[in-house]
Motif scaffolding. Structure first.
Motif, PDB file in Angstrom:
ATOM      1  N   ALA A 104       0.347  -1.140   0.328  1.00 37.42           N
ATOM      2  CA  ALA A 104      -0.260  -0.045  -0.689  1.00 37.42           C
ATOM      3  C   ALA A 104       0.885   1.296   0.156  1.00 37.42           C
ATOM      4  CB  ALA A 104      -0.871  -0.328   1.313  1.00 37.42           C
ATOM      5  N   ALA A 105       1.788   1.505   0.927  1.00 37.59           N
ATOM      6  CA  ALA A 105       3.164   2.391   0.847  1.00 37.59           C
ATOM      7  C   ALA A 105       3.031   2.637  -0.435  1.00 37.59           C
ATOM      8  CB  ALA A 105       4.129   2.091   1.482  1.00 37.59           C
ATOM      9  N   ALA A 116       1.953   1.508  -3.273  1.00 36.11           N
ATOM     10  CA  ALA A 116       1.081   2.111  -4.111  1.00 36.11           C
ATOM     11  C   ALA A 116       1.090   3.697  -4.049  1.00 36.11           C
ATOM     12  CB  ALA A 116      -0.288   1.125  -3.983  1.00 36.11           C
ATOM     13  N   LEU A 117       0.790   3.970  -3.202  1.00 30.94           N
ATOM     14  CA  LEU A 117       0.510   5.213  -2.746  1.00 30.94           C
ATOM     15  C   LEU A 117       1.587   6.150  -3.043  1.00 30.94           C
ATOM     16  CD1 LEU A 117      -1.063   5.170   1.122  1.00 30.94           C
ATOM     17  CD2 LEU A 117      -1.990   6.339  -1.174  1.00 30.94           C
ATOM     18  N   ASP A 118       2.166   6.146  -3.098  1.00 30.60           N
ATOM     19  CA  ASP A 118       3.824   6.380  -3.639  1.00 30.60           C
ATOM     20  C   ASP A 118       3.944   6.341  -4.419  1.00 30.60           C
ATOM     21  OD1 ASP A 118       6.432   7.949  -3.377  1.00 30.60           O
ATOM     22  OD2 ASP A 118       7.751   6.550  -4.159  1.00 30.60           O
ATOM     23  N   LYS A 119       3.659   5.522  -5.196  1.00 31.32           N
ATOM     24  CA  LYS A 119       3.069   5.671  -7.498  1.00 31.32           C
ATOM     25  C   LYS A 119       2.343   6.377  -7.673  1.00 31.32           C
ATOM     26  CE  LYS A 119       3.678   3.820 -11.112  1.00 31.32           C
ATOM     27  NZ  LYS A 119       4.813   3.630 -11.900  1.00 31.32           N
ATOM     28  N   ARG A 120       1.599   6.509  -6.717  1.00 32.49           N
ATOM     29  CA  ARG A 120       0.200   7.574  -7.327  1.00 32.49           C
ATOM     30  C   ARG A 120       0.370   8.914  -6.353  1.00 32.49           C
ATOM     31  NH1 ARG A 120      -5.925   7.511  -5.432  1.00 32.49           N
ATOM     32  NH2 ARG A 120      -6.476   7.528  -7.587  1.00 32.49           N
ATOM     33  N   ALA A 121       1.738   9.534  -5.894  1.00 35.07           N
ATOM     34  CA  ALA A 121       1.918  11.025  -5.539  1.00 35.07           C
ATOM     35  C   ALA A 121       2.654  10.930  -6.949  1.00 35.07           C
ATOM     36  CB  ALA A 121       2.385  10.727  -4.253  1.00 35.07           C
ATOM     37  N   ARG A 159       5.953  13.031  -2.113  1.00 33.05           N
ATOM     38  CA  ARG A 159       6.578  11.277  -2.120  1.00 33.05           C
ATOM     39  C   ARG A 159       6.693  10.777  -0.837  1.00 33.05           C
ATOM     40  NH1 ARG A 159       8.823  10.025  -6.763  1.00 33.05           N
ATOM     41  NH2 ARG A 159       8.670   8.399  -6.033  1.00 33.05           N
ATOM     42  N   THR A 160       6.386   9.031  -0.727  1.00 32.60           N
ATOM     43  CA  THR A 160       6.900   8.556   0.651  1.00 32.60           C
ATOM     44  C   THR A 160       8.275   8.833   0.004  1.00 32.60           C
ATOM     45  OG1 THR A 160       5.083   7.281   0.561  1.00 32.60           O
ATOM     46  CG2 THR A 160       6.453   6.780   1.291  1.00 32.60           C
TER      47      THR A 160
END
Length: 153
Positions: free
Chosen positions: A74-75, A77-82, A89-90
């Motif tokens: 999930a982390a 995926a969220l970083d990819k989306r950002a 970014r993460t």
């Protein structure tokens, strides 16, 4: 040329900056990358089965790895989306720490499935070092728990 008109080089630079992030995507990872990821998962599965057979791995270890993998995926995926949307970014340190804490199988799935953090060589070197460290710590912990169980029996 008109005064104040941008030069050709300036126009190209401006256009490159305005291009969507997806259009500036890096080259795909080397062909060996998927094999390395699946190979690491196979090595861990064998190490887990061996540790389970010889030392009796605690029952919560597998669910803990699965939960950490879901969080790590999930982390990523969220970083990819950002990254795609140009948002904050993460930090890589956070992604690496999540992997070190047992989420590296989820990180491998994200790197392969989402094609995220799969071509940055410096990140991948540190990532694989954290995978090796995690597997080593897992085996050392299993051995210590087994010795403690034998000593108390």
């Amino acid at each position: 040329m008109k005064a104040g008109a941008p030069r050709a080089g300036e126009r190209r630079a401006k256009a490159a900056l305005q291009a969507p992030v997806a259009a500036r995507r890096r080259a795909p990872p080397p062909a060996a990358a998927p094999a390395a990821g699946y190979g690491a998962l196979a090595v861990f599965a064998l190490a887990y089965r061996g540790a389970q057979a010889f030392w009796g791995v605690p029952a919560l270890v597998l669910p803990a790895y699965l939960a950490a993998s879901v969080v790590c995926f999930a982390a990523y995926a969220l970083d990819k989306r950002a990254a795609v949307h140009g948002r904050r970014r993460t930090p890589e340190r956070t992604l690496l720490l999540l992997g070190l804490l047992g989420g590296w199988p989820g990180a491998i799935a994200a790197q392969q499935g989402l094609r995220h953090k799969s071509s940055k060589a410096a990140f991948r070197r540190v990532f694989w070092a954290t995978v090796a460290l995690n597997i080593g710590l897992f085996l050392a912990l299993c051995a210590l728990l087994a010795r403690a169980a034998v000593a108390s029996a």
